[in-house]
Structures are given as C-alpha cells and as structure tokens.
Design a protein around this motif. Structure first.
Motif, short mmCIF file in Angstrom:
data_model
loop_
_atom_site.label_atom_id
_atom_site.label_comp_id
_atom_site.label_asym_id
_atom_site.label_seq_id
_atom_site.Cartn_x
_atom_site.Cartn_y
_atom_site.Cartn_z
N ASP A 299 4.91 -5.88 -2.29
CA ASP A 299 4.28 -6.30 -1.04
C ASP A 299 5.03 -7.49 -0.46
N ALA A 300 5.54 -7.35 0.77
CA ALA A 300 6.35 -8.40 1.40
C ALA A 300 5.52 -9.44 2.14
N ARG A 301 4.20 -9.29 2.16
CA ARG A 301 3.35 -10.28 2.84
C ARG A 301 3.29 -11.58 2.03
N ASP A 302 2.79 -12.64 2.65
CA ASP A 302 2.71 -13.91 1.94
C ASP A 302 1.65 -13.86 0.85
N ALA A 303 1.70 -14.83 -0.05
CA ALA A 303 0.84 -14.83 -1.23
C ALA A 303 -0.64 -14.88 -0.88
N ALA A 304 -0.99 -15.60 0.19
CA ALA A 304 -2.40 -15.72 0.56
C ALA A 304 -2.98 -14.37 0.98
N GLY B 134 -5.84 -11.93 -1.06
CA GLY B 134 -7.06 -11.45 -0.45
C GLY B 134 -7.70 -12.41 0.52
N GLU B 135 -6.96 -13.46 0.91
CA GLU B 135 -7.51 -14.38 1.91
C GLU B 135 -7.49 -13.71 3.28
N THR B 136 -8.49 -14.01 4.08
CA THR B 136 -8.64 -13.38 5.39
C THR B 136 -7.46 -13.70 6.29
N HIS B 137 -6.99 -12.69 7.00
CA HIS B 137 -5.89 -12.86 7.95
C HIS B 137 -6.19 -12.01 9.18
N ALA B 138 -5.83 -12.54 10.34
CA ALA B 138 -6.15 -11.86 11.61
C ALA B 138 -5.55 -10.48 11.72
N LEU B 139 -4.42 -10.23 11.07
CA LEU B 139 -3.76 -8.93 11.19
C LEU B 139 -4.35 -7.87 10.27
N SER C 131 -8.91 -7.26 3.13
CA SER C 131 -8.08 -8.25 2.45
C SER C 131 -7.77 -7.82 1.02
N GLY C 132 -6.58 -8.17 0.57
CA GLY C 132 -6.19 -7.86 -0.79
C GLY C 132 -4.86 -7.14 -0.83
N HIS C 133 -4.67 -6.30 -1.87
CA HIS C 133 -3.42 -5.58 -2.02
C HIS C 133 -3.64 -4.27 -2.75
N ILE C 134 -2.63 -3.43 -2.75
CA ILE C 134 -2.70 -2.16 -3.46
C ILE C 134 -2.72 -2.44 -4.96
N THR D 177 -5.50 0.55 4.40
CA THR D 177 -6.88 0.09 4.60
C THR D 177 -7.61 0.85 5.70
N SER D 178 -6.92 1.77 6.38
CA SER D 178 -7.62 2.57 7.40
C SER D 178 -8.57 3.58 6.76
N ASP D 179 -8.40 3.85 5.48
CA ASP D 179 -9.29 4.74 4.74
C ASP D 179 -10.03 3.91 3.70
N PRO D 180 -11.32 3.66 3.90
CA PRO D 180 -12.07 2.78 2.99
C PRO D 180 -12.20 3.32 1.57
N SER D 181 -11.85 4.57 1.35
CA SER D 181 -11.94 5.11 -0.01
C SER D 181 -10.75 4.69 -0.87
N ARG D 182 -9.69 4.19 -0.25
CA ARG D 182 -8.52 3.76 -1.05
C ARG D 182 -8.83 2.44 -1.73
N PRO D 183 -8.43 2.30 -2.99
CA PRO D 183 -8.81 1.09 -3.74
C PRO D 183 -8.04 -0.14 -3.27
N ILE D 184 -8.67 -1.29 -3.45
CA ILE D 184 -8.10 -2.58 -3.07
C ILE D 184 -8.27 -3.54 -4.24
N ALA D 185 -7.24 -4.28 -4.54
CA ALA D 185 -7.31 -5.32 -5.57
C ALA D 185 -7.17 -6.68 -4.91
N THR D 186 -7.68 -7.71 -5.54
CA THR D 186 -7.52 -9.09 -5.06
C THR D 186 -7.01 -9.95 -6.21
N GLY D 187 -6.62 -11.14 -5.87
CA GLY D 187 -6.14 -12.06 -6.90
C GLY D 187 -4.63 -12.15 -6.90
N GLU D 188 -4.12 -12.86 -7.90
CA GLU D 188 -2.68 -13.12 -7.98
C GLU D 188 -1.92 -11.86 -8.39
N ASP D 189 -0.59 -11.94 -8.19
CA ASP D 189 0.32 -10.89 -8.60
C ASP D 189 0.11 -10.62 -10.09
#
Length: 285
Positions: free
Chosen positions: A176-181, A185-190, A194-197, A273-285
């Motif tokens: 994931d090339a996005r920033d660490a925040a 899983g920190e909220t971002h306008a884009l 929130s979170g990552h695969i 994230t357009s499909d809410p059934s896809r899993p999301i993880a949060t936290g550090e790498d």
C-alpha cells in the motif's frame, strides 16, 4: 539513448533539440482538479502537451471500479497517437508533485507496450531551478504519430477478486503506497472507509524521494525495498494506493532499482471499499 525510468533535467535539455521527443505535463491536484491545467498554461516545458488525470489517464468511475480506473486501452493509444506518439518516440512525463502523476503515465505507456518512457527527475521544479527554458500558453499540437498499442510490458494488473481470493496473502503481497496514518485506519477525506487490505504491507510512495523531490539512487531503493522482498518470500508484489495513481510511483521506484515483476492493482483502496463485504484491517503494518 532510450530512457526507461527517469531522466535528469540536464539530459532532457540536451536532447530537446534532437526531435523525436514527446514531453507530457501531468500536473494535477486531487483537491482542485483544474489546478494542473492552470499551472500548465502558466508555465511548462517547451513543446509539452498536457494530460489530465481524470480526463485523459483514467476511465469512467462507475461506483465500483475506483476513483481512477484505467482508461480504455485503445482510446488512450489513439489519444497519444494524435499528440504525436510514434513507436520510436521518447516520452518524458513530469508534474509538480514528486512525479506520482507522471508515474501513472509512465506505467500506462508501458501497459500499452511503449518502452521509451521516463519521468523527469525532480519534475517541473527541478527543470525551473536549473534555469532551462519555459513556455506559457498552449503548445501547438504535434503532427500525429503512428503509435498503436502492442503487448504490455507490465504484468497483468491485479483485480479485487484475485486479491480477495488470496487474503491474507498466500501468493500475493499487497504493498500500500498510502501514508502510514491512512494505512492504520485514521480518517481521511479521500477514503470512504478506513484501514487496509488484510495482510498488506505499507510503503509510503514519498519515501522513494530525497529532500529535493528526486528519486533516490537505485542502490538506496534496493536497500529500502529489501525488507519487503524478504517478507514477500516468493510472493508477487502487488502495488496499491488510494486509486491506482501513487501505486505507480512505487512500481517506478522498483523498476529503477532493477526489481521487476510487481503488479498494479488499478482499483486500489477506492475500489476495494466500494463493496462492504470485502474485509478491512486496521493497525500497523
């Protein structure tokens, strides 16, 4: 000489008089989508054409394919042909944002089978700081070229279904090339969620640049990516970001470091994230 990853302002300035070059200004701002076009009109490299991320380098979002889906391959090839692209043309892309919009064109041209494409190292800022010529207004459209799409020079892009079937990463390591925040899983306008695969690693694309906004030397990039390659342990790297744009910068950095085989996930987080059934993880790498 053919440039296939980056080119310095001095190298490009020396080659401009030789002809056979297509310079593309890819400046863009996600918060003001016409800012790049205005910046181009105010000042650009001599003879540069302008390519807009939304209008030229992306397809049409349908709510399920991400914010910047890939454009139709034939349509993009036709557009570039009309802007002067031929099979022997050296393309140099630049922007005003560290090269990550330019890297999108770099990857797409390789996807179309065109190898002679590079990103201007340091972008418009480096060119201007070096005192090289600048133009304003709109450059005359070059004579049309003869380019047609060929077999891709990049591995097949990854799909959401393929990644979902592999979660949390048996054959693929999503990077994931996005920033660490945003990754944590920190909220971002884009981001609509929130979170990552699950199973993904984090490699913020700006870490590919030095303090002047130029790409790190290949040896430094090799060292920087070594822990990721060790973690992959035979798995294929899949580059992802918010919408398939900054992910291309990581792919550019990998190739400049001599590391091949990484794939792009074009839909990236906005598609995932357009499909809410896809899993999301949060936290550090």
């Amino acid at each position: 000489m053919t440039w296939t990853t980056i080119v310095s302002p001095a190298e490009l300035a020396e080659a401009l008089g030789d002809g056979g070059n297509l310079i593309a200004d890819c400046s863009f701002d996600l918060g003001d989508t016409e800012a790049g076009r205005r910046a181009y009109a105010e000042a650009h490299l001599p003879g540069a054409v302008y390519l807009h991320l939304d209008d030229d380098l992306s397809g049409t979002p349908d709510g399920g394919n991400g914010r910047h889906p890939l454009p139709d391959r034939a349509a993009l090839a036709a557009l570039l042909r009309e802007l002067g692209l031929s099979h022997d043309t050296q393309v140099v892309a630049y922007d005003r944002s560290g090269g990550f919009y330019a890297a999108r064109l770099w990857w797409e041209l390789r996807w179309l089978g065109h190898e002679a494409v590079a990103v201007l190292d340091g972008g418009f800022a480096a060119w201007s700081a070096a005192g090289f010529a600048i133009e304003s207004g709109t450059a005359p459209t070059p004579a049309a070229g003869d380019f047609v799409a060929r077999a891709s020079l990049e591995p097949e892009p990854a799909s959401a279904d393929e990644i979902l079937a592999d979660v949390p990463g048996k054959d693929l390591l999503v990077v994931d090339a996005r920033d660490a925040a945003r990754f944590r899983g920190e909220t971002h306008a884009l981001d609509t969620a929130s979170g990552h695969i699950p199973g993904a690693a984090n490699r913020f694309f700006r870490e590919n640049l030095d303090a002047e906004g130029k790409l790190l030397p290949a040896s430094d990039l090799q060292s920087a990516f070594a822990p990721l390659l060790a973690r992959a342990d035979g798995r294929t790297l899949v580059s992802q970001c918010g919408s398939g744009v900054t992910a291309c910068h990581n792919l550019l950095a990998l190739r400049h470091a001599g590391i091949e085989g990484a794939r792009l996930y074009p839909g990236s987080w906005s598609e995932w994230t357009s499909d809410p059934s896809r899993p999301i993880a949060t936290g550090e790498d």
